[in-house]
Design a protein around this motif. Structure first.
Motif, PDB file in Angstrom:
ATOM      1  N   LEU A  35       0.857  -1.179   0.000  1.00 59.76           N
ATOM      2  CA  LEU A  35       0.000   0.000   0.000  1.00 59.76           C
ATOM      3  C   LEU A  35       0.894   1.231   0.000  1.00 59.76           C
ATOM      4  O   LEU A  35       1.952   1.229   0.635  1.00 59.76           O
ATOM      5  N   THR A  36       0.484   2.267  -0.690  1.00 66.89           N
ATOM      6  CA  THR A  36       1.298   3.470  -0.771  1.00 66.89           C
ATOM      7  C   THR A  36       0.411   4.707  -0.771  1.00 66.89           C
ATOM      8  O   THR A  36      -0.732   4.676  -1.250  1.00 66.89           O
ATOM      9  N   SER A  37       0.924   5.782  -0.208  1.00 69.60           N
ATOM     10  CA  SER A  37       0.192   7.052  -0.176  1.00 69.60           C
ATOM     11  C   SER A  37       1.193   8.193  -0.146  1.00 69.60           C
ATOM     12  O   SER A  37       2.360   8.004   0.223  1.00 69.60           O
ATOM     13  N   GLY A  38       0.727   9.370  -0.539  1.00 68.27           N
ATOM     14  CA  GLY A  38       1.653  10.491  -0.545  1.00 68.27           C
ATOM     15  C   GLY A  38       0.977  11.802  -0.868  1.00 68.27           C
ATOM     16  O   GLY A  38      -0.245  11.878  -1.048  1.00 68.27           O
ATOM     17  N   ILE A  39       1.791  12.840  -0.903  1.00 70.65           N
ATOM     18  CA  ILE A  39       1.339  14.187  -1.251  1.00 70.65           C
ATOM     19  C   ILE A  39       2.204  14.714  -2.383  1.00 70.65           C
ATOM     20  O   ILE A  39       3.344  14.278  -2.569  1.00 70.65           O
ATOM     21  N   GLU A  40       1.636  15.665  -3.120  1.00 72.93           N
ATOM     22  CA  GLU A  40       2.346  16.222  -4.268  1.00 72.93           C
ATOM     23  C   GLU A  40       1.886  17.651  -4.495  1.00 72.93           C
ATOM     24  O   GLU A  40       0.726  17.994  -4.256  1.00 72.93           O
ATOM     25  N   TYR A  41       2.818  18.470  -4.950  1.00 73.37           N
ATOM     26  CA  TYR A  41       2.441  19.802  -5.432  1.00 73.37           C
ATOM     27  C   TYR A  41       2.939  19.950  -6.865  1.00 73.37           C
ATOM     28  O   TYR A  41       4.127  19.770  -7.140  1.00 73.37           O
ATOM     29  N   LYS A  42       2.007  20.263  -7.767  1.00 81.24           N
ATOM     30  CA  LYS A  42       2.354  20.412  -9.186  1.00 81.24           C
ATOM     31  C   LYS A  42       2.155  21.861  -9.602  1.00 81.24           C
ATOM     32  O   LYS A  42       1.077  22.433  -9.427  1.00 81.24           O
ATOM     33  N   PHE A  43       3.198  22.456 -10.139  1.00 83.91           N
ATOM     34  CA  PHE A  43       3.139  23.822 -10.619  1.00 83.91           C
ATOM     35  C   PHE A  43       2.468  23.884 -11.994  1.00 83.91           C
ATOM     36  O   PHE A  43       2.326  22.871 -12.673  1.00 83.91           O
ATOM     37  N   LYS A  44       2.072  25.072 -12.397  1.00 87.76           N
ATOM     38  CA  LYS A  44       1.346  25.232 -13.651  1.00 87.76           C
ATOM     39  C   LYS A  44       2.186  24.848 -14.864  1.00 87.76           C
ATOM     40  O   LYS A  44       1.639  24.512 -15.921  1.00 87.76           O
TER      41      LYS A  44
END
Length: 201
Positions: A156-165
């Motif tokens: 099982l895996t989980s995470g966070i991400e921020y993607k720029f324009k």
């Protein structure tokens, strides 16, 4: 050579899937990207005394396929170098156990605010290489060595991400293996990872 062929095959599958997704009317968008970063991996087991984290790298490709503006899924193919460091009581030093996997995460992806999203889902790991200078017994009497390590790992895996324009993104993720990496060992892969990538528009 076999490892390279497997990885190239996975790349071709991802590229083919991207083409299909992009032509599928229900999808808002389908993007292909690449990613890479650092792993901080160890083995979680109550039968293993004082395991330490081993740092190494991962690299791979990803598809982001959005069903709506806020929700979609992501599929990846990653070459991931994992394992652990283990204390050897006789030599008084840490030995490195290296486990290399092709990881296939299949994740749900939800954007909370613009750019910021959370991810979670299943990950399928296929061991492609391993290296261990020693054989060491676990506390329950099971031997841990490269001949006993299983070739498949379900996680099982989980995470966070921020993607720029502009498509550039930063990501952090945690994966935990529900499969024992050695039969009857109660030993499971545990990996923190952080990295960067770029999605093509």
């Amino acid at each position: 050579m076999k490892t390279k062929q497997k990885f190239l095959s996975l790349i071709m599958i991802i590229v083919s899937c991207t083409t299909v997704f992009a032509q599928d009317d229900p999808l808002q968008s389908a993007l292909l990207g690449f990613k890479g970063g650092a792993n901080f991996a160890t083995i979680s087991s109550r039968n293993l005394e004082d395991p330490s984290f081993r740092s190494d790298f991962y690299v791979g490709l990803a598809i982001e396929a959005m069903l709506t503006d806020k929700f979609g899924f992501q599929v990846e193919a990653i070459y991931s170098r994992q394992g652990l460091k283990i204390n050897q009581q006789l030599s008084k030093r840490k030995e490195i156990v290296r486990l290399d996997y092709i990881q296939i995460p299949i994740l749900a992806k939800a954007y909370i605010i613009e750019g910021f999203n959370i991810q979670g889902g299943l990950q399928f790991g296929f061991k492609v290489d391993e290296s261990s200078p020693v054989t060491f017994p676990l506390e329950n009497g099971v031997d841990f060595n490269i001949d006993t390590i299983r070739s498949f790992d379900f996680q099982l895996t989980s995470g966070i991400e921020y993607k720029f324009k502009n498509g550039f993104f930063m990501q952090a993720r945690y994966s935990y293996g529900f499969s024992e990496i050695v039969d009857d060992s109660e030993a499971h892969n545990s990996v923190f990872s952080t990295g960067i990538g770029f999605m093509f528009y």
